[in-house]
Design a protein around this motif. Structure first.
Motif, PDB file in Angstrom:
ATOM      1  N   ARG A   1      48.514  14.801 -22.533  1.00  0.00           N
ATOM      2  CA  ARG A   1      47.481  13.853 -22.917  1.00  0.00           C
ATOM      3  C   ARG A   1      46.813  14.048 -24.066  1.00  0.00           C
TER       4      ARG A   1
ATOM      5  N   ALA B   1      56.487   9.753 -17.660  1.00  0.00           N
ATOM      6  CA  ALA B   1      56.600  10.662 -16.611  1.00  0.00           C
ATOM      7  C   ALA B   1      56.535  12.264 -17.007  1.00  0.00           C
ATOM      8  N   LEU B   2      55.923  12.417 -18.289  1.00  0.00           N
ATOM      9  CA  LEU B   2      55.493  13.894 -18.577  1.00  0.00           C
ATOM     10  C   LEU B   2      54.842  14.735 -17.558  1.00  0.00           C
ATOM     11  N   TYR B   3      55.238  15.865 -17.458  1.00  0.00           N
ATOM     12  CA  TYR B   3      54.254  16.824 -16.571  1.00  0.00           C
ATOM     13  C   TYR B   3      52.943  16.940 -17.294  1.00  0.00           C
ATOM     14  N   PRO B   4      51.802  16.525 -16.613  1.00  0.00           N
ATOM     15  CA  PRO B   4      50.662  16.687 -17.322  1.00  0.00           C
ATOM     16  C   PRO B   4      50.191  18.052 -17.655  1.00  0.00           C
ATOM     17  N   HIS B   5      50.368  18.789 -16.560  1.00  0.00           N
ATOM     18  CA  HIS B   5      49.723  20.120 -16.759  1.00  0.00           C
ATOM     19  C   HIS B   5      50.750  21.213 -17.643  1.00  0.00           C
ATOM     20  N   MET B   6      51.873  20.746 -18.270  1.00  0.00           N
ATOM     21  CA  MET B   6      52.696  21.536 -19.029  1.00  0.00           C
ATOM     22  C   MET B   6      52.656  21.122 -20.421  1.00  0.00           C
TER      23      MET B   6
ATOM     24  N   ASN C   1      57.468  20.937 -21.032  1.00  0.00           N
ATOM     25  CA  ASN C   1      57.899  19.840 -20.470  1.00  0.00           C
ATOM     26  C   ASN C   1      59.465  19.546 -20.913  1.00  0.00           C
TER      27      ASN C   1
ATOM     28  N   MET D   1      66.972  10.912 -18.458  1.00  0.00           N
ATOM     29  CA  MET D   1      66.491   9.422 -18.228  1.00  0.00           C
ATOM     30  C   MET D   1      65.165   9.504 -18.950  1.00  0.00           C
TER      31      MET D   1
ATOM     32  N   TYR E   1      61.690  22.912 -19.196  1.00  0.00           N
ATOM     33  CA  TYR E   1      61.528  22.891 -17.814  1.00  0.00           C
ATOM     34  C   TYR E   1      62.864  22.599 -17.210  1.00  0.00           C
ATOM     35  N   GLY E   2      63.541  21.595 -17.371  1.00  0.00           N
ATOM     36  CA  GLY E   2      65.061  21.390 -16.903  1.00  0.00           C
ATOM     37  C   GLY E   2      65.979  22.382 -17.341  1.00  0.00           C
TER      38      GLY E   2
ATOM     39  N   ARG F   1      62.971  15.454 -23.962  1.00  0.00           N
ATOM     40  CA  ARG F   1      63.217  15.970 -22.802  1.00  0.00           C
ATOM     41  C   ARG F   1      64.655  15.574 -22.510  1.00  0.00           C
TER      42      ARG F   1
ATOM     43  N   PHE G   1      61.576   7.282 -19.047  1.00  0.00           N
ATOM     44  CA  PHE G   1      60.866   6.483 -17.895  1.00  0.00           C
ATOM     45  C   PHE G   1      60.019   5.780 -18.738  1.00  0.00           C
TER      46      PHE G   1
ATOM     47  N   ASN H   1      56.590   5.130 -17.938  1.00  0.00           N
ATOM     48  CA  ASN H   1      55.413   5.645 -18.395  1.00  0.00           C
ATOM     49  C   ASN H   1      55.633   7.346 -18.701  1.00  0.00           C
TER      50      ASN H   1
END
Lengths: 282, 362
Positions: free
Chosen positions: B134, B86-91, B96, B80, B99-100, B148, B82, B84
């Motif tokens: 970011r 929905a990326l993981y900001p700290h990775m 990113n 999916m 991860y999955g 992703r 999204f 916004n």
């Protein structure tokens, strides 16, 4: 400020300087007092410039002790205080992270009930429930142990609320993305939530470390064995040294020692601390 | 690759609100289906039900012939994107995407190969892979979010308004990229949008939703040429279709606008509406300015919008206050207040039943 008025500048600097003096002067007096010997500290006026007995006093406080006989150095109390403060800070953070995680991300029966139960404990600090808590700790055989010193202080509604707020600012899509990536609840907690609340954890650690370090009443109650005394308690004890006059130079030395670890924690974590309390970007 | 079948899919929230009233659709393998509708029509809910992020109250959902109603999102073989991102900001971008795959338990080499492959499809540089989300621009973040999805090699892509956070220019560019990507990968896709231009350009088929009901399902051109209801007529096409009050003549062979504009209807006329009022729809591009033509309607121009390639004229017929829009290609130097003679081309009109708001075929 956009304004640029020289008089205003001078005025605000005077206020700032006065503020600094008000905060710094007692610290300076503490330091000066810790560098003189006992006789000088009983004479008036009190000294305002450092003396030459600093290392002598330091040695006496850390390794020798106050009075001959059964006296011993007080260095271990610094260690006790450190262990207690660390256990309280880390324990509080772990417990409140987990409870905030449960409240925000799980739909279980009586969720709001438990939420309000936690909320209610805000009204019950240790001082209010001190007798029953003492009873419980005593029955559990935890008097004069590190567990007895820390466990009753670990539950924290404030920290739970703070983490709840932090978790609520994390967009739901983050959880949904993690679910699609196949991350289970604990994996999501470990891989996504913890790193994302890193700065908040650091800020809370600073606050809670100081809170734990400054505990006075509770350690006074649950410790009878001198080897479990904390440094803050000892300052109090030394002020009530029986018939003898308080040994101000040693009291001030140990006060000085008691100030240093919290200062170190604040200085070391200053950057994260400020970020944790101000940064909102997620 | 897989088909997706929805049978009488329904969603009722615990508070009793019924968000989806039974949706039936068979999404073919490799098809690009766009769910479109105004905010609150249930299109995102439907997509999230397919993803497994919302529970299904009733009906059945199968992906690749396998019922997935009760499977976790990660087990449904979907990916999916999204709104916004929905990326993981700290990775980092790399992590990113990886991860999955790490959770899937793939080997390091396999993960690396998949991420590098997705990065090259999406034209992400190695340098960008090592950055944090970011530090990327909106369009680049969008690419990472798609990356992703790609690395999972899913059977179905789900897009939840992925372009609505981008500026207009980038949106057009990413729209083209998504279309090309979907065609080259051939992965079944479901795409949610409220933007009818996006819907028309991207989808093989469109599903128009209104308040949890399917208003119409069909190819973009079917929806444009034969809207099934007033709602679809107003939603598809920009500017929106003009809707006028009209009456069917007693013999059913023509409709009358006002008192004296008579338009013949089809070859055989309308059945069952003799002498009854109807809603008449005509698209802005099917109104013509015809100086000197007989039976032309006088359009009083109230506003002129110059789009460059086209000119939009807003106005109304005589004393009728219904606002009308007329699209003329090229520049047209009409001014507000002018009265223009307008002809309605009879074979472009649409008729709707004013009671049921459904299309009247003729």
């Amino acid at each position: 400020m956009i304004e640029n008025r020289p008089l205003l500048k001078i005025f605000s600097h005077i206020i700032l300087i006065l503020g600094v003096i008000m905060v710094a002067f007692p610290l300076w007096v503490t330091f000066v007092a810790s560098t003189h010997d006992a006789t000088r500290m009983t004479e008036l006026p009190l000294p305002l410039l450092p003396g030459s007995h600093f290392f002598e006093n330091l040695d006496r406080v850390l390794f020798v002790g106050l009075y001959g006989g059964d006296a011993s150095g007080m260095g271990y109390m610094l260690l006790n205080s450190t262990i207690m403060a660390l256990m309280i800070a880390i324990g509080k953070i772990i417990i409140s992270l987990l409870s905030a995680f449960a409240i925000v991300y799980f739909r279980f029966p009586f969720r709001m009930f438990f939420f309000w139960m936690i909320f209610l404990t805000l009204m019950l600090p240790v001082e209010v429930r001190i007798l029953p808590t003492f009873e419980v700790v005593a029955n559990l055989g935890m008097l004069d142990t590190y567990w007895g010193l820390t466990v009753p202080l670990i539950a924290s509604a404030t920290a739970t609320f703070m983490f709840r707020q932090v978790f609520l600012t994390i967009p739901d899509e983050m959880l949904e993305a993690a679910r699609i990536d196949g991350a289970g609840p604990l994996r999501f907690f470990k891989d996504i939530l913890l790193p994302m609340s890193r700065t908040n954890i650091a800020a809370l650690f600073v606050i809670l470390f100081i809170y734990g370090w400054n505990q006075y009443l509770w350690p006074l109650l649950v410790t009878t064995d001198q080897s479990m005394y904390t440094v803050v308690m000892q300052i109090g004890n030394m002020l009530e040294a029986g018939e003898e006059a308080p040994q101000w130079h040693l009291i001030m030395m140990i006060t000085l020692l008691a100030i240093i670890p919290p200062v170190l924690v604040v200085v070391a974590m200053q950057k994260l601390f400020v970020q944790g309390l101000t940064e909102t970007e997620k | 690759m897989a088909s997706v079948t929805l049978e009488n899919l329904q969603k009722t929230y615990p508070n009793g609100f019924k968000a989806i009233h039974g949706v039936d659709v068979d999404i073919q393998d490799g098809e690009f289906l766009v769910l479109v509708g105004p905010s609150g029509c249930g299109k995102s809910t439907l997509l999230r039900m397919i993803a497994g992020l919302e529970t299904i109250t009733d009906g059945s959902l199968s992906i690749g012939g396998k019922a997935v109603n009760d499977l976790e999102p990660s087990k449904r073989d979907i990916a999916m994107v999204f709104q916004n991102y929905a990326l993981y900001p700290h990775m980092t971008v790399y992590n990113n995407m990886a991860y999955g795959l790490k959770i899937m338990g793939l080997s390091k080499d396999e993960i690396d190969q998949r991420v590098k492959n997705a990065a090259s499809i999406l034209e992400l540089t190695d340098e960008q892979l090592s950055r944090k989300p970011r530090q990327l621009s909106g369009g680049q973040r969008q690419r990472v979010a798609m990356g992703r999805a790609i690395v999972r090699k899913p059977s179905v892509f789900l897009f939840d308004e992925p372009l609505s956070n981008l500026d207009a220019k980038l949106r057009v560019q990413m729209r083209v990229e998504i279309k090309q990507l979907q065609e080259s990968l051939g992965i079944t896709s479901v795409y949610v949008t409220h933007d009818q231009v996006e819907a028309m350009t991207l989808g093989h088929r469109l599903m128009v939703l209104n308040a949890g009901n399917v208003e119409q399902l069909g190819t973009p051109l079917e929806l444009y040429e034969k809207p099934a209801s007033l709602f679809v007529a107003g939603f598809i096409g920009s500017p929106a279709m003009n809707i006028l009050d009209a009456t069917v003549a007693e013999d059913g062979k023509s409709v009358v606008i006002g008192t004296d504009t008579v338009l013949p209807v089809g070859a055989n006329g309308v059945e069952g509406f003799d002498g009854k009022p109807v809603k008449l729809g005509i698209r802005p591009e099917h109104l013509e300015i015809t100086p000197g033509a007989e039976g032309a309607l006088p359009l009083t121009v109230t506003l002129v919008e110059h789009l460059g390639a086209d000119t939009l004229l807003h106005g109304h017929f005589g004393n009728d206050k219904t606002d009308l829009t007329l699209r003329q290609s090229g520049t047209h130097l009409a001014k507000a207040g002018e009265v223009l003679p307008i002809t309605i081309t009879p074979n472009h009109i649409h008729l709707f039943d004013p009671e049921t708001e459904k299309r009247i075929d003729f």
